[in-house]
Design a protein around this motif. Structure first.
Motif, mmCIF file in Angstrom:
data_model
loop_
_atom_site.group_PDB
_atom_site.id
_atom_site.type_symbol
_atom_site.label_atom_id
_atom_site.label_comp_id
_atom_site.label_asym_id
_atom_site.label_seq_id
_atom_site.Cartn_x
_atom_site.Cartn_y
_atom_site.Cartn_z
ATOM 1 N N ASP A 69 -21.971 14.879 42.514
ATOM 2 C CA ASP A 69 -22.354 13.484 42.313
ATOM 3 C C ASP A 69 -21.469 12.946 41.201
ATOM 4 N N ARG A 70 -20.700 11.923 41.513
ATOM 5 C CA ARG A 70 -19.751 11.403 40.536
ATOM 6 C C ARG A 70 -20.440 10.958 39.253
ATOM 7 N N GLU A 71 -21.668 10.477 39.375
ATOM 8 C CA GLU A 71 -22.390 10.016 38.190
ATOM 9 C C GLU A 71 -22.615 11.151 37.205
ATOM 10 N N ASP A 72 -22.739 12.387 37.716
ATOM 11 C CA ASP A 72 -22.971 13.517 36.816
ATOM 12 C C ASP A 72 -21.773 13.797 35.928
ATOM 13 N N ALA A 73 -20.599 13.327 36.314
ATOM 14 C CA ALA A 73 -19.381 13.586 35.549
ATOM 15 C C ALA A 73 -18.970 12.396 34.694
ATOM 16 N N ARG A 74 -19.836 11.394 34.561
ATOM 17 C CA ARG A 74 -19.476 10.202 33.790
ATOM 18 C C ARG A 74 -19.178 10.522 32.333
ATOM 19 N N ALA A 75 -19.719 11.630 31.826
ATOM 20 C CA ALA A 75 -19.505 11.961 30.419
ATOM 21 C C ALA A 75 -18.031 12.191 30.105
ATOM 22 N N TYR A 76 -17.243 12.546 31.124
ATOM 23 C CA TYR A 76 -15.821 12.750 30.904
ATOM 24 C C TYR A 76 -15.059 11.432 30.860
ATOM 25 N N GLY A 77 -15.721 10.324 31.156
ATOM 26 C CA GLY A 77 -15.065 9.026 31.134
ATOM 27 C C GLY A 77 -14.083 8.864 32.286
ATOM 28 N N PRO A 78 -13.082 7.978 32.119
ATOM 29 C CA PRO A 78 -12.149 7.695 33.212
ATOM 30 C C PRO A 78 -11.140 8.805 33.470
#
Length: 647
Positions: free
Chosen positions: A579-588
């Motif tokens: 889920d892309r949202e789970d990786a939001r912590a890495y930013g862009p």
């Protein structure tokens, strides 16, 4: 007669409702700017581009593509507009051409809505330029003309927009490329073009409405021809020759005759569809081309219908506006009669468009009915009887079916989604919640389970269509949460090793595959492929990553991005289940990773775009029939073949 323009030459436009067709040998960005009587662009609101594709009287494509059709209604432009400038630019990205001198010369045609060419221009002489002003339509003393420009810009899209006087040119160029990158990430890649990259003149097929000189089907793409008709091979005689991977384009001649056992079509009836009637050397190649032909035909037929309906609605609105703006229409029921007549004409045009669409859909459905049973295992769904006689192949097929696509106009008409082998880009199975009805009706835990089951089914298909020992699958499952879905792969013994768990397992698998990519790249550059270590597996490799980013530190994320970028060229492929949202912590920092992958979903979702028109197609993953053991049976045969090869 068509005017074939050279740079600087102009030509009078005999009509105001036009289409501008662009044909290029590689995906390009198409846009247009509006200019006042001095040619000045007054702001970003006067620019049509993929991120803002529609202005009054002007519509451009929403994505980069090799072929475009821009719609222009000069009468509908704002009064202050005296010039429409057509712009082309190369999309940015690794592996993409950076200058027009490295690709085939773009061809631009100004046509009427009936497809008849008014003026054409081939943009020759380009070299280092990555953006070019192709044409301009301009108004002089009340008369509209077209001029061939061909002004290139080595500074790219930003330089071209700055030359038109936009102070925020760099920011707008970046926004356009961002929109293009998003579109390319969701677009299904078309089959490769022929080496010559020749331009194709598509036949025009709209039918004008009764009593109306304007055609009712302005289509945002080359006009569709009747389904079921294919061309002969290009560059080869009828007896064989190199395969033409371009779309099996339609022509007026009939397709090859059906087998003798098939009753001939009645006189005056369309020819009966035949499986493998497209060009190609082998049956596999012909079926591949035929499926892509059906895909394109359905895209264009639906585009024609939607455009015709939009035209009918627009025409009704214009007639009502003209009538009701006259105060006399408010007396004696004149307005009511005009409204009824306009609506009746709208309904007639819409009905005619639907009739044409139904005819095309029926022919494509008949074609699908004969093609589907004839498909080899690599192209077939899990419910196809071909799997009952499955044997591990000796050769790699040219493509693999990874799902089905359909449009809302006829949801039961499914087009196989084929991807070329070896894989040219990785796959992302999106386990997050999307806006589709199917996703909304599915719980989050169930979506994650279905996503992993989809990945396992895709991995099983890849293992099944490769010869034994020419394809290996590795799995990273840091928390072990995918154990249930992975059971068929693990139990069969088709995996090279157990799924890697924990941070140590993640690090070990990534280090091993990164080493493989480095060694193969160095050997290829040095021309010493025979010097690779004996323990290095020369076969294709697939890495399934489950539950990303759990268990990944910064170094592991960097390695994963490296595998996604560099791996496909040396036989290492990535399948993300995340889920892309789970990786939001890495930013862009991970945005390029997601864009490099072909996104598929575990439930029906309309997120994929075709490369011709840009429709939003509903993707559905391939499911095994309820209660069927076909997946386990196929994996057992694969595992047995791999064991036999080790003896």
């Amino acid at each position: 007669m068509t005017a074939e323009l050279v740079r600087g030459q102009n030509h009078v436009l005999p009509r105001t409702r036009l289409e501008i067709r662009v044909s290029a040998g590689t995906p390009v960005v198409a846009g247009a700017t509006l200019g006042d009587e001095r040619g000045a662009v007054r702001g970003v609101e006067w620019i049509a581009h993929p991120g803002s594709h529609r202005l009054p009287g002007l519509e451009v494509s929403q994505q980069a593509a090799a072929d475009h059709r821009l719609a222009v209604d000069l009468d509908a432009l704002p009064d202050a507009v005296h010039r429409v400038t057509v712009l082309l630019a190369l999309p940015l990205g690794a592996g993409r051409p950076g200058r027009f001198g490295a690709v085939a010369a773009p061809f631009v045609a100004v046509t009427g809505l009936d497809g008849a060419e008014i003026a054409t221009y081939t943009l020759t002489g380009l070299d280092t330029e990555s953006a070019v002003t192709a044409l301009e339509l301009y108004r002089r003393q009340g008369v509209w003309k077209v001029r061939a420009v061909g002004q290139g810009y080595a500074a790219g899209l930003a330089g071209m927009l700055a030359d038109q006087g936009l102070p925020e040119a760099a920011e707008l160029a970046a926004a356009i490329q961002e929109a293009v990158a998003s579109g390319l990430a969701r677009s299904v890649a078309p089959p490769p073009r022929t080496p010559e990259g020749e331009r194709v003149r598509h036949p025009a097929g709209p039918v004008p409405a009764a009593g109306d000189t304007r055609p009712e089907t302005p289509v945002p793409g080359p006009s569709p021809a009747p389904p079921g008709e294919r061309t002969a091979p290009q560059g080869a005689d009828a007896g064989g020759g190199p395969i033409d991977y371009a779309h099996p384009r339609r022509q007026t001649s009939a397709p090859p005759p059906p087998p003798p056992a098939t009753p001939p079509a009645a006189p005056g009836q369309p020819a009966r569809p035949v499986a493998g009637d497209a060009t190609g050397w082998s049956m596999e190649e012909r079926l591949y081309n035929q499926i892509w032909g059906m895909f394109e035909d359905l895209a264009r037929a639906v585009a024609a219908h939607r455009s015709a309906v939009d035209f009918a609605e627009s025409r009704m609105d214009q007639e009502l506006e003209r009538t009701l703006s006259d105060p006399r229409s408010r007396i004696g029921g004149t307005g009511d009669r005009a409204r009824a007549e306009a609506m009746a004409k709208r309904d007639e045009l819409t009905a005619r468009a639907r009739e044409a669409l139904d005819r095309d859909l029926a022919q494509l459905a008949a074609e699908s009915a004969v093609v589907e049973p004839a498909l080899p295992a690599a192209y077939a769904g899990w419910d196809n009887p071909v799997w009952h006689g499955y044997r591990v192949p000796m050769e790699i097929p040219m493509a693999l079916r990874i799902g089905d696509l359909h449009l809302p106009e006829r949801a039961d008409l499914r087009i196989p989604l084929l991807v070329r082998l070896p894989l040219e880009r990785g796959i992302w199975v999106d386990s997050g919640r999307t806006a589709s009805e199917a996703a909304a009706a599915t719980g989050g835990d169930q979506l994650r389970r279905l996503a992993m089951e989809t990945a396992v089914a895709l991995a099983a298909r890849l293992l099944a269509v490769y010869p034994a020992h020419e394809f290996s699958v590795h799995v990273i499952d840091p928390a072990g949460s995918g154990a249930g879905a992975l059971a068929p792969l693990v139990a069969s013994g088709a995996l090279d090793g157990p799924p890697a768990a924990g941070a140590a397992g993640v690090s070990s698998v990534l280090a091993r595959l990164t080493r493989r990519v480095d060694l193969v790249q160095m050997a290829v550059r040095a021309g010493a492929a025979d010097s690779l270590p004996p323990d290095l597996d020369p076969g294709e490799q697939l890495l399934i990553v489950h539950d990303f980013p759990h268990g990944f530190d910064d170094r592991a994320v960097t390695q994963l991005r490296y595998l996604a970028d560099e791996g496909p060229s040396v036989g290492v492929h990535l399948m993300m289940v995340a889920d892309r949202e789970d990786a939001r912590a890495y930013g862009p920092v991970l945005d390029p990773l997601w864009r490099s992958l072909l996104r598929v979903t575990p439930v029906a979702d309309d997120h994929l775009a075709d490369p011709w028109v840009g429709h939003a197609w509903t993707y559905e993953p391939l499911r095994t029939p309820g209660g069927s053991g076909v997946l386990e049976q196929v994996l057992a045969l694969v595992a047995a073949a791999r064991r036999d090869g080790r003896r």
